[in-house]
Design an enzyme around this catalytic site. Structure first.
Site, PDB file in Angstrom:
ATOM      1  N   ASP A 163       8.681  -0.803 -16.162  1.00 28.17           N
ATOM      2  CA  ASP A 163       9.415  -1.738 -15.271  1.00 28.17           C
ATOM      3  C   ASP A 163      10.693  -1.568 -15.846  1.00 28.17           C
ATOM      4  O   ASP A 163      10.956  -2.160 -17.122  1.00 28.17           O
ATOM      5  CB  ASP A 163       8.924  -3.252 -15.076  1.00 28.17           C
ATOM      6  CG  ASP A 163       9.756  -4.149 -14.264  1.00 28.17           C
ATOM      7  OD1 ASP A 163      10.901  -3.835 -14.225  1.00 28.17           O
ATOM      8  OD2 ASP A 163       9.381  -5.044 -13.543  1.00 28.17           O
TER       9      ASP A 163
ATOM     10  N   THR B 246       5.735  -2.995  -7.231  1.00 30.06           N
ATOM     11  CA  THR B 246       7.149  -2.762  -7.151  1.00 30.06           C
ATOM     12  C   THR B 246       7.677  -2.746  -5.864  1.00 30.06           C
ATOM     13  O   THR B 246       6.913  -2.621  -4.579  1.00 30.06           O
ATOM     14  CB  THR B 246       7.754  -1.487  -7.821  1.00 30.06           C
ATOM     15  OG1 THR B 246       9.146  -1.353  -8.017  1.00 30.06           O
ATOM     16  CG2 THR B 246       7.326  -0.425  -7.189  1.00 30.06           C
TER      17      THR B 246
ATOM     18  N   CYS C 239      -1.113  -2.138  -3.666  1.00 33.69           N
ATOM     19  CA  CYS C 239      -0.896  -3.629  -2.926  1.00 33.69           C
ATOM     20  C   CYS C 239       0.337  -4.222  -2.825  1.00 33.69           C
ATOM     21  O   CYS C 239       0.745  -4.933  -2.361  1.00 33.69           O
ATOM     22  CB  CYS C 239      -1.722  -4.694  -3.730  1.00 33.69           C
ATOM     23  SG  CYS C 239      -3.629  -4.636  -3.390  1.00 33.69           S
TER      24      CYS C 239
ATOM     25  N   GLU D  19       2.609   0.685   9.548  1.00 30.74           N
ATOM     26  CA  GLU D  19       1.748  -0.141  10.201  1.00 30.74           C
ATOM     27  C   GLU D  19       2.029  -0.803  11.191  1.00 30.74           C
ATOM     28  O   GLU D  19       3.071  -1.062  11.521  1.00 30.74           O
ATOM     29  CB  GLU D  19       1.697  -1.339   8.790  1.00 30.74           C
ATOM     30  CG  GLU D  19       1.361  -0.975   7.567  1.00 30.74           C
ATOM     31  CD  GLU D  19       1.179  -1.989   6.335  1.00 30.74           C
ATOM     32  OE1 GLU D  19       1.383  -3.319   6.745  1.00 30.74           O
ATOM     33  OE2 GLU D  19       0.927  -1.760   5.275  1.00 30.74           O
TER      34      GLU D  19
ATOM     35  N   HIS E 239      -3.835  -4.562   4.978  1.00 32.28           N
ATOM     36  CA  HIS E 239      -2.543  -5.402   4.381  1.00 32.28           C
ATOM     37  C   HIS E 239      -3.222  -6.953   4.180  1.00 32.28           C
ATOM     38  O   HIS E 239      -2.701  -7.769   4.713  1.00 32.28           O
ATOM     39  CB  HIS E 239      -1.322  -5.269   5.203  1.00 32.28           C
ATOM     40  CG  HIS E 239      -0.292  -5.650   4.651  1.00 32.28           C
ATOM     41  ND1 HIS E 239       1.129  -4.974   4.949  1.00 32.28           N
ATOM     42  CD2 HIS E 239       0.216  -6.380   3.316  1.00 32.28           C
ATOM     43  CE1 HIS E 239       1.989  -5.636   3.937  1.00 32.28           C
ATOM     44  NE2 HIS E 239       1.476  -6.187   3.122  1.00 32.28           N
TER      45      HIS E 239
ATOM     46  N   GLY F  90      -3.296  -8.343   1.047  1.00 28.84           N
ATOM     47  CA  GLY F  90      -2.785  -9.001  -0.311  1.00 28.84           C
ATOM     48  C   GLY F  90      -2.496 -10.331  -0.064  1.00 28.84           C
ATOM     49  O   GLY F  90      -2.909 -11.346  -1.186  1.00 28.84           O
ATOM     50  N   ALA F  91      -1.983 -10.921   0.968  1.00 26.88           N
ATOM     51  CA  ALA F  91      -1.635 -12.441   1.073  1.00 26.88           C
ATOM     52  C   ALA F  91      -2.496 -13.305   1.852  1.00 26.88           C
ATOM     53  O   ALA F  91      -2.623 -14.283   2.178  1.00 26.88           O
ATOM     54  CB  ALA F  91      -0.378 -12.569   1.548  1.00 26.88           C
TER      55      ALA F  91
END
Length: 527
Positions: free
Chosen positions: A170, A202, A229, A260, A278, A280-281
């Site tokens: 990073d 990132t 992710c 997507e 998708h 992830g959340a």
């Protein structure tokens, strides 16, 4: 009465918060584009998730709209530029789903290591293929984390708890922050060469787009496993497919894709690929957190004028706005300039306000300058969270004010210190509202920053200007302005050119190879 539309499926607590604050709210998830266009003009605020597309057309129809609140971090479905032009504040909730996304990455690590999805399908089909599904342990393996910000740092913490070794790449990760996290900070090539698993966390920017491709995959060890992710565009899917088919990459776990919704994808159907839509959340806790957060932020904005997690505006009162507007433009340009030329880990930032500007509210100027500085590699940074992001990354920020300025009536100087060197850029306002860069690294120069710029540092030797002009002409590149400066005769010098288009790689290579040229850096600024 202030009126808000919730156009996507969201926790009912969002509507409860709006109503408790005295805001009228309509919940209409699942509307068509036509239905949204027909009704959006009634509302002061629009609360969305990922389904509603807030396009330029929608914004033009939204005559009363003041704020768009995205319950979540990504605003790919919002035309932020058009919103800014329309005077609409765009907010997101960048921290509400960090733990959930990090946990999903860890879940994908396990799924990939033990082939859980294919083993599950096989067992449900009545097969008992115990010998087929030989996995690998996470224990003792090296996890390479690309992007060690809010989510990446949580993944690192969880991986260390699994007794994995963690290396992180990073550009904004300081040695101190890495030590606090217990990870080893490395360059990207080193990470690729050492990691048994690689997890991406990132943002998708011009610098990170396609960063895992044929060339970078070739630098990884045979048998590496990939988890993503973050954003689909980080990985060139065709190159990953080829590496999976050859066996160089043992497996991949993908929660995000270049396009997507991904109803068709070249990675689908591969036995060594784990794919989720998708997610992830997608936990109850995260959905609750972001819904509550966006409702509170929007209510504060609509009722009190408070701005939190805004992507396109800083905290400025109505009285300050007219006076600060040209300074905001100058601060953004100075930050963007420094951010585009900074290539190593930031250690210190010094911002000096001199003359008239020192007597104004400089907090929003500092925020927008830091946003410009950090933006090239941290797409989620904004004018509100820029200072916090800098603090989280242990960047030492110093602000100095002096009501006297020499030789200008007003000036802002930004000095950045990295592990390698120190750079500075100074700007002022001409005729009280026209931004100008007047000094770069102590060398006096006067330039207006335009969409396509070229910064060249060189030795002050005869012949460079002619050779440069000839090279650009041969490459079909037109020079709009040509600004020169030097520290002393025969010493360090620089040229800042405005050109009509972005340089090709071939022309860039030729310019970089000219005699006396030390560095060539293309720069881009809003028109």
């Amino acid at each position: 009465m202030v009126k808000v539309l919730i156009s996507d499926k969201m926790s009912p607590n969002a509507a409860r918060i709006f109503r408790a604050r005295g805001i009228e709210v309509d919940e209409k998830p699942g509307m068509s584009k036509e239905e949204l266009l027909a009704c959006i003009g009634e509302y002061d605020g629009l609360a969305i998730r990922s389904a509603t597309k807030v396009s330029d057309k929608v914004l033009k129809a939204a005559k009363n709209l003041k704020v768009v609140g995205r319950a979540g971090i990504g605003v790919d479905n919002v035309d932020v530029t058009a919103a800014t032009e329309a005077g609409v504040c765009v907010m997101n909730t960048p921290f509400g789903n960090a733990i959930t996304t990090a946990e999903h990455a860890i879940a994908l690590l396990f799924s990939l290591a033990r082939q859980i999805p294919t083993a599950n399908a096989s067992t449900h089909a009545g097969k008992w293929e115990k010998s087929r599904f030989m996995g690998v342990e996470l224990y003792g393996k090296t996890l390479g984390i690309v992007g060690c910000g809010n989510i990446g740092s949580i993944v690192a913490e969880r991986a260390l708890g699994l007794s994995m070794k963690v290396v992180a790449y990073d550009p904004f990760l300081s040695a101190e922050r890495a030590a606090d996290l217990g990870v080893e900070r490395v360059e990207l090539d080193d990470l690729l060469a050492r990691a048994d698993f690689i997890s991406f966390h990132t943002p998708l920017t011009d610098q990170t787009r396609g960063m895992l491709n044929k060339e970078s995959i070739a630098k990884t060890k045979k048998g590496v496993r990939i988890v993503n992710c973050a954003r689909g565009g980080l990985i060139v899917e065709a190159d990953l497919k080829a590496a999976l088919e050859s066996g160089h990459v043992a497996g991949a776990a993908m929660d995000v894709f270049a396009e997507e919704p991904a109803e068709n994808n070249i990675l689908f159907g591969m036995e060594n690929v784990v794919a989720t839509p998708h997610l992830g959340a997608s936990t109850l806790e995260a959905q609750e957190n972001v819904a509550i957060q966006v409702a509170e932020q929007m209510s504060d904005f609509l009722l009190l004028g408070a701005v939190t997690n805004a992507l396109n505006m800083a905290s400025v009162t109505a009285e300050e706005a007219p006076r600060l507007k040209p300074y905001m433009a100058l601060a953004q340009q100075l930050g963007s300039f420094a951010g585009q030329v900074t290539e190593h880990v930031l250690k210190k930032v010094l911002i000096e306000y001199q003359g008239h500007v020192a007597m104004l509210n400089t907090k929003p100027l500092t925020a927008v300058m830091l946003q410009g500085l950090l933006k090239p590699l941290l797409d989620s940074v904004n004018m509100v969270n820029a200072v916090v992001v800098a603090q989280q990354r242990n960047i030492d920020l110093t602000i100095a004010t002096n009501e006297r300025a020499d030789p200008y009536q007003t000036a802002i100087r930004l000095t950045v210190t990295t592990e390698k060197r120190q750079r500075s850029v100074t700007g002022t306002l001409f005729a009280d509202h026209h931004p100008r860069v007047v000094e770069i690294n102590g060398i006096g120069i006067e330039a207006v920053l335009r969409p396509h710029m070229l910064l060249i540092t060189n030795d002050d030797k005869p012949g460079l200007i002619g050779a440069l002009g000839t090279t650009l002409a041969k490459g079909g590149v037109n020079i709009a302005t040509f600004n020169l400066g030097r520290a002393a005769p025969g010493g360090d010098a620089l040229a800042l050119l405005e050109i009509d288009e972005t340089l090709s790689d071939e022309v860039m290579k030729t310019v970089s190879g000219l005699d006396h040229v030390k560095q060539v850096k293309p720069l881009a600024f809003p028109g």
